[in-house]
Design an enzyme around this catalytic site. Sequence first.
Site, PDB file in Angstrom:
ATOM      1  N   HIS A   1       5.178 -12.057  51.065  1.00  0.00           N
ATOM      2  CA  HIS A   1       5.782 -12.951  52.674  1.00  0.00           C
ATOM      3  C   HIS A   1       5.695 -14.388  52.577  1.00  0.00           C
ATOM      4  CE1 HIS A   1       5.717 -13.739  56.278  1.00  0.00           C
ATOM      5  NE2 HIS A   1       6.114 -12.621  56.765  1.00  0.00           N
TER       6      HIS A   1
ATOM      7  N   ASP B   1      -0.055 -18.118  55.796  1.00  0.00           N
ATOM      8  CA  ASP B   1       0.934 -16.649  55.717  1.00  0.00           C
ATOM      9  C   ASP B   1       0.163 -16.412  54.902  1.00  0.00           C
ATOM     10  OD1 ASP B   1       2.990 -15.250  54.459  1.00  0.00           O
ATOM     11  OD2 ASP B   1       4.788 -16.712  55.465  1.00  0.00           O
TER      12      ASP B   1
ATOM     13  N   SER C   1      10.736 -13.407  60.109  1.00  0.00           N
ATOM     14  CA  SER C   1       9.715 -14.503  59.154  1.00  0.00           C
ATOM     15  C   SER C   1      10.327 -14.990  58.082  1.00  0.00           C
ATOM     16  CB  SER C   1       9.341 -13.206  58.178  1.00  0.00           C
ATOM     17  OG  SER C   1       8.179 -12.833  58.955  1.00  0.00           O
TER      18      SER C   1
END
Lengths: 651, 93
Positions: A108, A35, A433
């Site tokens: 994220h 990620d 996600s």
Amino acid sequence: TTRSPLFLGLTGMKGEKGPWSGSNLHSDVIIGVVDSGIWPEHVSFQDHGLSPVPERWKGVCENGTRFSPSNCNKKLIGARYFYGGYIADGGKINDKEEYKSARDVSGHGTHTASTAGGDVVENANLFGLANGTATGMRYTARIAAYKVCWPGCTSVDILAAMVKAIEDGVDVLTLSLGSESEAVPYWQDYLVIASYLAFKSGIFVAFSAGNSGPDAYTVVNTAPWIMTVAASTMDRSFVAIIKLGNGETFEGSSFYTGKALKELPIVYGKTAGNLGAEYCLSGSLDPKLVKGKIVICEQGIVRRAEKGEAVKSAGGAGILILSPEGEDLANEVHVLPDIFLGAIASKAVIKYWNTTKAPTASIVFKGTMYGNQAPKVAAFSSRGPNLVGPDVIKPDITAPGVDILAAWPAETSPSRLKSDKRRVLFNIISGTSMSCPHVSGIAALIKSKHKDWSPAAIKSALMTTAYTLDNKGKPIADLAFYNSASPFAIGSGHVDPMKATDPGLIYNITAEDYISYLCSLHYTDSQVSMFEEGYQCTPTELRMQPGDLNYPSFAVNFKQKARNVMFTYKRTVTNVGIPKSTYKVSVEVPKGVSVIVSPKVLSFTELNEELSYEVSFTGLSRNKTVAGSSFGSLVWVSGNYRVRSPIAVSW
Amino acid sequence: ASADEQTYIVRMDKTRITNTYSSLVSSTKPWHQAVLDSLIDVSSMEATPPELLYSYETALSGFAAKLSSKQLESLKNMDGFMSAVPNKMLSLH
């Protein structure tokens, strides 16, 4: 995350009954998160109570900008970063805005890592919203972060990270990324190839399905050895109510927690500025027209938070964001009072604005509300059918991916705007996600309970126990189409961790089976060699049909075939439930076909016994009414066990 | 030159490479680098030599490299070449 552990039946506290309890839970399952990196100091990554790092672990914590091995502990046991492909293709890393290390500035990666395997943190919230005890789905799991996303992520870097994660010894790989659309065959897709290599090494691999919904054929990361995860809502929302000048009221969403906006004029498009004002693009709004007013902004072109920033800088008092389709209310953190409306309310607002000389509105903010009908599949969640492998239903499963609260870097604003100087410990964001690491963490949980299960067995357990009715007993709804969600939106259904730990039967698949599947797709030997070097498909494999893969769902394609043709597929199930047990089949027959299962009863006498059955799908020649697709299911039932496979028939 | 260059994930049959081009491979030079170095003649007229980004040994045999179109063509003619897939940009979901 808060709420999702409860919504998923994992319960919220250490030691309580549920899938988290049990003396056989190992704490050495390692989740590799590919990620945007990780914020290692976050409280979600503390290692209190964890045993030493497993000896088998070969990973390291690499030195880099503001990152050293001392940032790792018994929770965060690996941290690597990969940027060669990004730089080689012209990408730039701005040292003032990005760390050349595994440290995350985007947020994220920190969010997804904590969702999958973050530790227990009490009183987690965002501005008081979504307050609760935050935990990862397998809170004793170890985390290894592989940073591949800078302002962009490249396949070269992702492949390098995945290969390294395999070598390091992760048990689960979670990747919340991918392409916008998928049109390349599996042998040309290195994320798919690396996933196969991971599978072969015993690693469970989950990918997000993509956020390109609700159009058909938008799902990505679809190889059968990948768990492809769609996104759906929970029974929690963040409610704001708008009251128009004509007295009409509509419910929307907002993370704003300040005072209500009193009745103010609303402006839109030409009454708010120049070209682009309808989208509230930066520089398009005229402060003279906007100051002190509520500005209507259409969704699209830039992030919604950026629209809010533009409205605020032009002096607007609030922002009202319209949705073009669907009733998704997945919101973003704004820098001013906001409300996000679904498509039905959006149309009503525009109608009011078009028919009123001096339109006005007021907005009140209700905060966190619980008890909604849920889950509902998000409109943004990418949809099947599977363009690359139409013989496998994709996505495979859905999980919470809307308004998910999880860990956030200490130096990143919750709106991700540079102008926003607020800092938070947790943030709420949405996407496939966010659903993907839920499933990855649950896979780690199952792995910790069933050390000897293959990745395919874990996948089967998750899929065959997924549910399709919501918390009100109705079929899971689709927020895009105002009807029930099909398997092309939710795959086998919504993940149910409790049931997945004890599925009764599993559909196992070996790496060799997957190679045979590739042969059945009529890939050439050199193409199959991308997965198994030097492999030559046998005549038997070349005669196989792709639908014979022992997959826990059925995709039947009558396209370009006679309507009355018959497809017969073989499946083999392994008993992992009660040694002596009898399963009877129950079929919900899709429209336009007849379905015959043989045998109709499977009698097991011992654990790990394998029994096979055949299922035949025959198109009804009189069928002239079914267009597109029809859906059904095949369920093996024994006592409390229901081993369900969705059926999707495409015409 | 820059417009002509692209990053590729290259797969090669390591056994065939090391057998056919044994003279290229030495104990000090990994086979990936040896293969790329063998393309230098072709690239001598070009602005930049091939650039090795990653090499793969265990899970798969190959490497990622930035190559010109001429270098790619030369690579494709080598015994043991399997495929070259261009790098692509992906995004977080």
